[in-house]
Design a protein around this motif. Structure first.
Motif, PDB file in Angstrom:
ATOM      1  N   VAL A 121       0.684  -1.176   0.252  1.00  0.00           N
ATOM      2  CA  VAL A 121      -0.018   0.004   0.130  1.00  0.00           C
ATOM      3  C   VAL A 121       1.002   1.233   0.037  1.00  0.00           C
ATOM      4  CG1 VAL A 121      -2.069  -1.213   0.870  1.00  0.00           C
ATOM      5  CG2 VAL A 121      -0.389   0.018   2.717  1.00  0.00           C
ATOM      6  N   HIS A 122       1.986   1.126  -0.917  1.00  0.00           N
ATOM      7  CA  HIS A 122       3.004   2.315  -1.151  1.00  0.00           C
ATOM      8  C   HIS A 122       4.113   2.356  -0.075  1.00  0.00           C
ATOM      9  CE1 HIS A 122      -0.029   3.823  -4.168  1.00  0.00           C
ATOM     10  NE2 HIS A 122      -0.793   4.038  -3.272  1.00  0.00           N
ATOM     11  N   GLY A 123       4.088   1.430   0.926  1.00  0.00           N
ATOM     12  CA  GLY A 123       5.349   1.499   1.981  1.00  0.00           C
ATOM     13  C   GLY A 123       5.743   2.593   2.242  1.00  0.00           C
ATOM     14  N   ALA A 124       7.348   2.770   2.316  1.00  0.00           N
ATOM     15  CA  ALA A 124       8.058   3.642   2.778  1.00  0.00           C
ATOM     16  C   ALA A 124       7.815   5.036   1.937  1.00  0.00           C
ATOM     17  CB  ALA A 124       9.354   3.436   2.842  1.00  0.00           C
ATOM     18  N   PRO A 125       7.906   6.153   2.585  1.00  0.00           N
ATOM     19  CA  PRO A 125       7.954   7.461   1.797  1.00  0.00           C
ATOM     20  C   PRO A 125       8.990   7.530   0.834  1.00  0.00           C
ATOM     21  CG  PRO A 125       8.169   7.904   4.212  1.00  0.00           C
ATOM     22  CD  PRO A 125       8.406   6.535   3.988  1.00  0.00           C
ATOM     23  N   VAL A 126       8.733   8.043  -0.293  1.00  0.00           N
ATOM     24  CA  VAL A 126       9.542   8.236  -1.460  1.00  0.00           C
ATOM     25  C   VAL A 126      10.428   9.341  -1.309  1.00  0.00           C
ATOM     26  CG1 VAL A 126       8.017   6.794  -3.391  1.00  0.00           C
ATOM     27  CG2 VAL A 126       7.559   9.376  -2.950  1.00  0.00           C
ATOM     28  N   HIS A 127       9.965  10.327  -0.362  1.00  0.00           N
ATOM     29  CA  HIS A 127      10.788  11.605  -0.299  1.00  0.00           C
ATOM     30  C   HIS A 127      10.121  12.316   1.186  1.00  0.00           C
ATOM     31  CE1 HIS A 127      12.104  15.374  -1.794  1.00  0.00           C
ATOM     32  NE2 HIS A 127      12.720  14.626  -2.821  1.00  0.00           N
ATOM     33  N   ILE A 128      11.219  12.888   1.613  1.00  0.00           N
ATOM     34  CA  ILE A 128      11.201  13.479   2.966  1.00  0.00           C
ATOM     35  C   ILE A 128      11.658  14.846   2.947  1.00  0.00           C
ATOM     36  CG2 ILE A 128      11.571  13.198   5.691  1.00  0.00           C
ATOM     37  CD1 ILE A 128      11.581  10.225   5.079  1.00  0.00           C
ATOM     38  N   GLY A 129      10.610  15.776   3.297  1.00  0.00           N
ATOM     39  CA  GLY A 129      11.231  17.142   3.110  1.00  0.00           C
ATOM     40  C   GLY A 129      11.401  17.677   1.691  1.00  0.00           C
ATOM     41  N   ALA A 130      11.647  19.029   1.514  1.00  0.00           N
ATOM     42  CA  ALA A 130      12.140  19.637   0.296  1.00  0.00           C
ATOM     43  C   ALA A 130      11.394  19.152  -0.854  1.00  0.00           C
ATOM     44  CB  ALA A 130      13.486  18.894   0.020  1.00  0.00           C
ATOM     45  N   PRO A 131       9.696  19.848  -0.629  1.00  0.00           N
ATOM     46  CA  PRO A 131       9.075  19.534  -1.564  1.00  0.00           C
ATOM     47  C   PRO A 131       9.250  20.152  -2.938  1.00  0.00           C
ATOM     48  CG  PRO A 131       8.137  21.304   0.151  1.00  0.00           C
ATOM     49  CD  PRO A 131       9.609  20.489   0.265  1.00  0.00           C
TER      50      PRO A 131
END
Lengths: 256, 256
Positions: B179-189
């Motif tokens: 269900v998509h699992g770990a984030p692909v990106h953290i911070g810095a949009p």
């Protein structure tokens, strides 16, 4: 023992024909099934519906002879191939260049050899590595979920594990779902329809010692069992135990 | 709040039109994309090549209106649908029965709402649940790997998480790769090409408070972005945030 994928692929291209268990530790091994384009959707759906047996690592475009995780030549760089004509195996080859077709879509499917390095790291013994033989594989009486024209039984690989290490074997392999993950069955081979552990359907027999339990993992030979049952006109596969050594790392497929 | 899938599906069939975040905790939610059979292989391959965005939970036979993990009616039992004509959204509907076609293959794709119950269990706050709004979703400048005639950008959902809980949010969601699992990106949009967090492309904006970090998870609206880019003649999808409530349990998709 060979350590690097490119080195192993060159040796296989040169004609070396050995099972790949223990080869290139840390590098992901893969099952191969190449089917005409018209069967590609059915196969990809079959894989989606049977993810324990058929975890898809990569899919080529029709006719392609390498893959994003396999920089070698799929026609020559595996140690051995089995060719199927209407579901009948028509022989083992070390090179399928002359049989290649522009409409073949190749699927690379996760292989349980991948997690054997993790088992060894956890000091869980792997018998067929100790004896230098191929892993024993069995057809079961469990049917896969069919898809389109493809149906067949689940195939499993078997490793005998000391009873006190069974939980560790589950824990370690659970973390690699893309290469079959946790066992599908622990003990009681008869309840999978396996009547004689000494007579595997593919690979070599191994001894189950006193105090050991036979553990069964879903196996990437399952697509070949489906080809034998469903008889598409043509297919090329690796010979069981004689895998594609990819450029992916085992750690790419590790889950928390 | 509704607790059981069947109860929720009945309410949606009756016309209730609400985002489903927080609905039926413990039951798996899914994105829907229904495409003509001739696009099914391209889509399944697109999903295989972009597993973070498009984890496939189930695939129907052509024309089927339920699925093995969804005992309801796919034409009526979601709270809202978006219909696409050659890639153009031609309106939101609460019922697509009159538009259904016998050649539609429906794909149920994992949804990050599924792991929100696990985040709450770990006392990680989920802002859009607090505010009772839809999750904000953004098109990114990251291209998916194309497949056949399908290409498009990765879409992400965003949740602001207190800096000291970011590691927990990663740890908890990592355990749900389906269900998509770990984030692909953290911070810095900005490094995802997102210029204004207050203007999501889908869903509702939420505030990012002082001391919070915007965390981005791959989103099952990605197939709709591919439809908009690639313009197949016809497609039916859920409206972003208005998901299929399945009969699968979140725990079915938990990895070690």
């Amino acid at each position: 023992m060979m350590q690097e994928p490119q080195q192993a692929r060159e040796a296989f291209r040169g004609g070396l024909r050995v099972p790949t268990s223990g080869c290139c530790p840390g590098w992901t091994q893969a099952n191969l099934i190449s089917l005409p384009r018209e069967f590609a959707y059915d196969f990809l759906l079959f894989a989606q519906r049977n993810p324990k047996s058929c975890p898809v690592l990569d899919v080529t475009e029709p006719g392609e002879t390498s893959a994003s995780i396999f920089a070698g030549d799929l026609r020559t760089d595996l140690p051995a191939y089995t060719v199927y004509d209407h579901g009948e195996p028509i022989g083992q080859r070390t090179d399928v260049t002359d049989l290649w077709r522009d409409d073949l879509v190749s699927f690379l499917i996760g292989c349980s050899f991948t997690f054997e390095a993790a088992l060894l790291d956890a000091a869980v013994p792997v018998r067929h590595l100790e004896t230098g033989s191929n892993v024993p594989m069995f057809r079961t009486d469990r049917e896969c979920r069919p898809a389109g024209g493809l149906a067949g039984p689940m195939v499993v690989s078997m490793r005998p594990i000391p009873a006190e290490r069974v939980a560790d074997a589950v824990r370690v392999t659970s973390r690699y779902p893309a290469v079959h993950g946790a066992p599908v069955h622990i003990g009681a081979p008869e309840s999978l329809g396996i009547t004689d552990l000494r007579s595997p359907d593919f690979g070599d027999p191994v001894r189950v010692e006193h105090g050991e339990v036979p553990i069964f993992w879903a196996c990437g030979v399952t697509p070949q069992a489906a080809v034998m049952r469903s008889r598409p006109p043509f297919a090329i596969a690796h010979s069981p135990g004689h895998m594609a050594i990819t450029d992916a790392r085992d750690s790419d497929f590790l889950v928390p």
